[in-house]
Design a protein around this motif. Structure first.
Motif, mmCIF file in Angstrom:
data_model
loop_
_atom_site.group_PDB
_atom_site.id
_atom_site.type_symbol
_atom_site.label_atom_id
_atom_site.label_comp_id
_atom_site.label_asym_id
_atom_site.label_seq_id
_atom_site.Cartn_x
_atom_site.Cartn_y
_atom_site.Cartn_z
ATOM 1 N N THR A 17 -6.671 11.272 -6.835
ATOM 2 C CA THR A 17 -6.798 12.584 -7.466
ATOM 3 C C THR A 17 -5.403 12.971 -7.960
ATOM 4 O OG1 THR A 17 -6.499 13.668 -5.323
ATOM 5 C CG2 THR A 17 -8.761 13.241 -6.029
ATOM 6 N N SER A 18 -5.108 14.253 -8.086
ATOM 7 C CA SER A 18 -3.776 14.666 -8.547
ATOM 8 C C SER A 18 -2.723 14.281 -7.512
ATOM 9 C CB SER A 18 -3.733 16.174 -8.783
ATOM 10 O OG SER A 18 -4.629 16.526 -9.824
ATOM 11 N N HIS A 19 -1.640 13.674 -7.970
ATOM 12 C CA HIS A 19 -0.566 13.272 -7.064
ATOM 13 C C HIS A 19 0.731 13.188 -7.866
ATOM 14 C CE1 HIS A 19 -1.692 9.500 -8.989
ATOM 15 N NE2 HIS A 19 -0.463 9.091 -8.723
ATOM 16 N N ARG A 20 1.856 13.017 -7.128
ATOM 17 C CA ARG A 20 3.160 12.988 -7.786
ATOM 18 C C ARG A 20 3.811 11.613 -7.776
ATOM 19 N NH1 ARG A 20 3.081 17.687 -4.754
ATOM 20 N NH2 ARG A 20 3.241 19.634 -5.947
ATOM 21 N N SER A 21 3.533 10.806 -6.774
ATOM 22 C CA SER A 21 4.264 9.552 -6.640
ATOM 23 C C SER A 21 3.394 8.484 -5.986
ATOM 24 C CB SER A 21 5.529 9.765 -5.791
ATOM 25 O OG SER A 21 5.171 10.132 -4.470
ATOM 26 N N GLY A 22 3.916 7.276 -5.961
ATOM 27 C CA GLY A 22 3.225 6.172 -5.302
ATOM 28 C C GLY A 22 3.063 4.985 -6.230
ATOM 29 N N ARG A 23 3.353 3.790 -5.699
ATOM 30 C CA ARG A 23 3.201 2.579 -6.500
ATOM 31 C C ARG A 23 1.751 2.126 -6.588
ATOM 32 N NH1 ARG A 23 7.453 1.696 -3.131
ATOM 33 N NH2 ARG A 23 6.146 0.483 -1.710
ATOM 34 N N GLY A 24 0.925 2.567 -5.662
ATOM 35 C CA GLY A 24 -0.464 2.106 -5.643
ATOM 36 C C GLY A 24 -0.631 0.972 -4.659
ATOM 37 N N VAL A 36 0.876 -1.175 0.000
ATOM 38 C CA VAL A 36 0.000 0.000 0.000
ATOM 39 C C VAL A 36 0.906 1.216 0.000
ATOM 40 C CG1 VAL A 36 -1.801 1.287 1.201
ATOM 41 C CG2 VAL A 36 -1.820 -1.209 1.265
ATOM 42 N N ASP A 37 1.075 1.843 -1.152
ATOM 43 C CA ASP A 37 1.980 2.975 -1.302
ATOM 44 C C ASP A 37 1.250 4.080 -2.053
ATOM 45 O OD1 ASP A 37 4.632 4.234 -1.084
ATOM 46 O OD2 ASP A 37 4.685 4.010 -3.261
ATOM 47 N N LEU A 38 0.410 4.812 -1.323
ATOM 48 C CA LEU A 38 -0.373 5.914 -1.881
ATOM 49 C C LEU A 38 0.159 7.223 -1.329
ATOM 50 C CD1 LEU A 38 -3.940 4.372 -1.386
ATOM 51 C CD2 LEU A 38 -2.396 4.109 -3.333
ATOM 52 N N GLU A 39 0.111 8.269 -2.129
ATOM 53 C CA GLU A 39 0.652 9.556 -1.710
ATOM 54 C C GLU A 39 -0.004 10.025 -0.409
ATOM 55 O OE1 GLU A 39 0.184 13.550 -3.937
ATOM 56 O OE2 GLU A 39 2.149 12.774 -4.503
ATOM 57 N N HIS A 77 -5.847 13.018 6.487
ATOM 58 C CA HIS A 77 -6.995 12.106 6.545
ATOM 59 C C HIS A 77 -7.105 11.239 5.286
ATOM 60 C CE1 HIS A 77 -8.116 14.417 10.029
ATOM 61 N NE2 HIS A 77 -8.341 15.519 9.326
ATOM 62 N N CYS A 78 -6.005 11.078 4.556
ATOM 63 C CA CYS A 78 -5.997 10.282 3.313
ATOM 64 C C CYS A 78 -7.128 10.717 2.382
ATOM 65 C CB CYS A 78 -6.116 8.793 3.633
ATOM 66 S SG CYS A 78 -4.746 8.132 4.614
ATOM 67 N N ALA A 79 -7.250 12.022 2.195
ATOM 68 C CA ALA A 79 -8.381 12.557 1.438
ATOM 69 C C ALA A 79 -8.176 12.524 -0.067
ATOM 70 C CB ALA A 79 -8.657 14.003 1.885
ATOM 71 N N ARG A 80 -6.902 12.530 -0.538
ATOM 72 C CA ARG A 80 -6.678 12.609 -1.983
ATOM 73 C C ARG A 80 -6.664 11.218 -2.614
ATOM 74 N NH1 ARG A 80 -2.773 16.649 -0.698
ATOM 75 N NH2 ARG A 80 -1.061 15.271 -1.317
ATOM 76 N N SER A 81 -5.618 10.474 -2.347
ATOM 77 C CA SER A 81 -5.551 9.095 -2.839
ATOM 78 C C SER A 81 -5.745 8.172 -1.642
ATOM 79 C CB SER A 81 -4.199 8.828 -3.501
ATOM 80 O OG SER A 81 -4.019 9.632 -4.638
ATOM 81 N N PHE A 82 -6.660 7.222 -1.749
ATOM 82 C CA PHE A 82 -6.923 6.398 -0.574
ATOM 83 C C PHE A 82 -7.422 5.013 -0.965
ATOM 84 C CE2 PHE A 82 -10.931 8.592 -1.417
ATOM 85 C CZ PHE A 82 -11.855 7.555 -1.382
ATOM 86 N N LEU A 83 -7.278 4.091 -0.017
ATOM 87 C CA LEU A 83 -7.819 2.742 -0.095
ATOM 88 C C LEU A 83 -8.776 2.576 1.067
ATOM 89 C CD1 LEU A 83 -7.838 -0.271 -1.031
ATOM 90 C CD2 LEU A 83 -5.897 -0.628 0.506
ATOM 91 N N PRO A 101 -9.760 5.031 5.893
ATOM 92 C CA PRO A 101 -8.974 4.967 4.647
ATOM 93 C C PRO A 101 -7.470 4.882 4.916
ATOM 94 C CG PRO A 101 -9.673 7.214 5.069
ATOM 95 C CD PRO A 101 -10.322 6.372 6.119
ATOM 96 N N TYR A 102 -6.764 4.231 3.956
ATOM 97 C CA TYR A 102 -5.326 4.064 4.060
ATOM 98 C C TYR A 102 -4.634 4.881 2.983
ATOM 99 C CZ TYR A 102 -6.702 -0.125 6.714
ATOM 100 O OH TYR A 102 -7.250 -0.989 7.615
ATOM 101 N N CYS A 103 -3.452 5.404 3.336
ATOM 102 C CA CYS A 103 -2.534 6.019 2.379
ATOM 103 C C CYS A 103 -1.146 5.899 2.981
ATOM 104 C CB CYS A 103 -2.921 7.466 2.051
ATOM 105 S SG CYS A 103 -2.942 8.564 3.487
ATOM 106 N N ARG A 104 -0.152 6.626 2.475
ATOM 107 C CA ARG A 104 1.216 6.397 2.924
ATOM 108 C C ARG A 104 1.435 6.778 4.376
ATOM 109 N NH1 ARG A 104 5.525 8.980 -0.839
ATOM 110 N NH2 ARG A 104 4.362 7.692 -2.330
ATOM 111 N N ASN A 105 0.744 7.768 4.889
ATOM 112 C CA ASN A 105 0.910 8.161 6.283
ATOM 113 C C ASN A 105 -0.141 7.522 7.196
ATOM 114 O OD1 ASN A 105 -0.748 9.869 4.715
ATOM 115 N ND2 ASN A 105 -0.935 11.318 6.420
ATOM 116 N N ALA A 106 -0.898 6.581 6.659
ATOM 117 C CA ALA A 106 -1.874 5.840 7.473
ATOM 118 C C ALA A 106 -2.020 4.444 6.873
ATOM 119 C CB ALA A 106 -3.219 6.559 7.501
ATOM 120 N N VAL A 107 -0.983 3.632 7.051
ATOM 121 C CA VAL A 107 -0.965 2.294 6.457
ATOM 122 C C VAL A 107 -1.669 1.301 7.376
ATOM 123 C CG1 VAL A 107 1.159 2.750 5.195
ATOM 124 C CG2 VAL A 107 1.276 1.787 7.498
#
Length: 369
Positions: A102-109, A50-53, A57-63, A76-82
């Motif tokens: 949404t708009s982001h710069r990095s992350g494997r998904g 799980v490697d999302l920007e 609150h994981c508001a932009r890209s999230f699982l 929700p999960y993202c890089r600072n809330a795995v």
């Protein structure tokens, strides 16, 4: 949705990933997977990656995972809330997985595997149903794990082949597909041992996967056919015997006359693997050509190895179907477990290398075409 990547879902296990994984996932996409196990079971989800920007609150890209039966949600999960642990055990047979970007710069998904409580994996590794698992417990000698469906298509390398074993840095469940102990469409329990490594791991093409040539490693993985856990101690897989062929037959054969006027008969008997000189070849221009093997009596057939003929000609078979018969008159096409169409096996890409394909389940027959 447009954010879905590699996906294979079955009632008992499966694998899913975001689009482009492990490359950067795209902007402004969404994907929803609905996982449904048999009634009375619960789903176990293994987070391979799980490697999302990061975002507040994981508001932009999230699982986000929702359990509609229990009315609970995970994330929700993202890089600072795995996820707190790599394995999530739910109390439900149904889970919805939502991925959004949404708009982001990095992350494997993300890479996620699941299995039902009927197939939780057992042995030394609690993450036993994750496609992404590669390393082994340091003291593990022999153990059994459950590999989910869909591991063949995930990112990661394997080194070695079914006969000599695999470098212990190989992606375990992907190596199990290559070795032919499970079918990628179904997944399944695998039993393997961790043994002393070897100097060189030869590459091979098997079951639609190409392994790499690898150098010395301290340990190697050997897969065993059947469940012997916890007492599996065989040095090699149990069903590796070469079956004797009582007779060969073919739809036709090529009677070649070379430039010197010499005859060469590419007859069916030349089809045995390891035969010196040229192989069998059908008559040029013939359609629906077939080669038939009579094993003399009914046998249990677990796989097939094919090779081309490099004798004067660069001939090989790129793909083929298989049929079997118990009496030589009534033929049954091979489809694999639960398949509705005849299975097309991937063959050779040159006339020199050998290609192995497993029959899962095995074929019980006397005749093979």
């Amino acid at each position: 949705g447009d954010g879905c990547g590699h996906t294979l879902l079955t009632p008992h296990s499966g694998t899913l990933s975001s689009r482009n994984y492990p490359g950067t996932y795209p902007n402004h996409t969404a994907c929803r997977w609905w996982l449904q196990g048999p009634p009375g079971t619960s789903l176990l989800l293994a987070f391979g990656d799980v490697d999302l920007e990061p975002s507040e609150h994981c508001a932009r890209s999230f699982l986000l995972l929702a359990d509609p039966q229990a009315g609970t949600a995970y994330g929700p999960y993202c890089r600072n809330a795995v996820p707190a642990t790599p394995l999530l055990v739910t109390n439900s047979s149904s889970v919805t997985v939502l991925f959004n970007s949404t708009s982001h710069r990095s992350g494997r998904g993300l890479l996620l595997s699941y299995a039902t409580s009927q197939h939780p994996g057992r042995g030394d590794r609690p993450e036993g149903h994750s496609c992404a698992s590669a390393s082994l417990a340091p003291l593990a000698v022999c153990f059994s794990v459950y590999c989910p469906a869909g591991c063949k298509g995930i990112d990661g390398d394997i080194w070695g082949n079914p006969s000599q074993g695999y470098r212990d840095t190989s992606v375990l469940c992907k190596a199990a597909v290559h070795a032919g102990v499970i079918a990628d469409e179904l997944g399944g329990q695998v039993t393997l041992s961790r043994q002393k490594g070897i100097t060189l791991y030869e590459s091979a093409f098997a079951n639609g996967l190409h392994s790499k040539r690898g150098s010395l490693s301290e340990k190697r993985l050997l897969f065993h056919r059947g469940i012997f856990y916890p007492a599996c101690h065989l040095p090699l897989p149990a069903c590796g015997d070469v079956l004797e062929v009582a007779a060969f037959n073919a739809s036709s054969w090529w009677h070649e006359v070379d430039v010197l006027g010499q005859d060469r008969a590419w007859v069916a008997e030349q089809a045995a693997l390891g035969t010196a000189g040229h192989s069998w070849a059908a008559e040029p221009g013939s359609e629906a050509a077939w080669l038939e093997l009579d094993l003399g009596t009914r046998r249990n057939i677990t796989g097939i190895i094919t090779k081309g003929s490099s004798e004067h000609h660069d001939y090989y078979v790129r793909s083929y179907r298989v049929s079997s018969s118990r009496d030589g008159r009534n033929w049954k096409p091979y489809r694999g477990s639960g398949a509705q169409e005849d299975k097309v096996f991937e063959g050779n890409s040159d006339s020199r290398g050998e290609v192995f394909n497993a029959f899962i389940p095995p074929i019980a027959a006397r005749y093979i075409r």
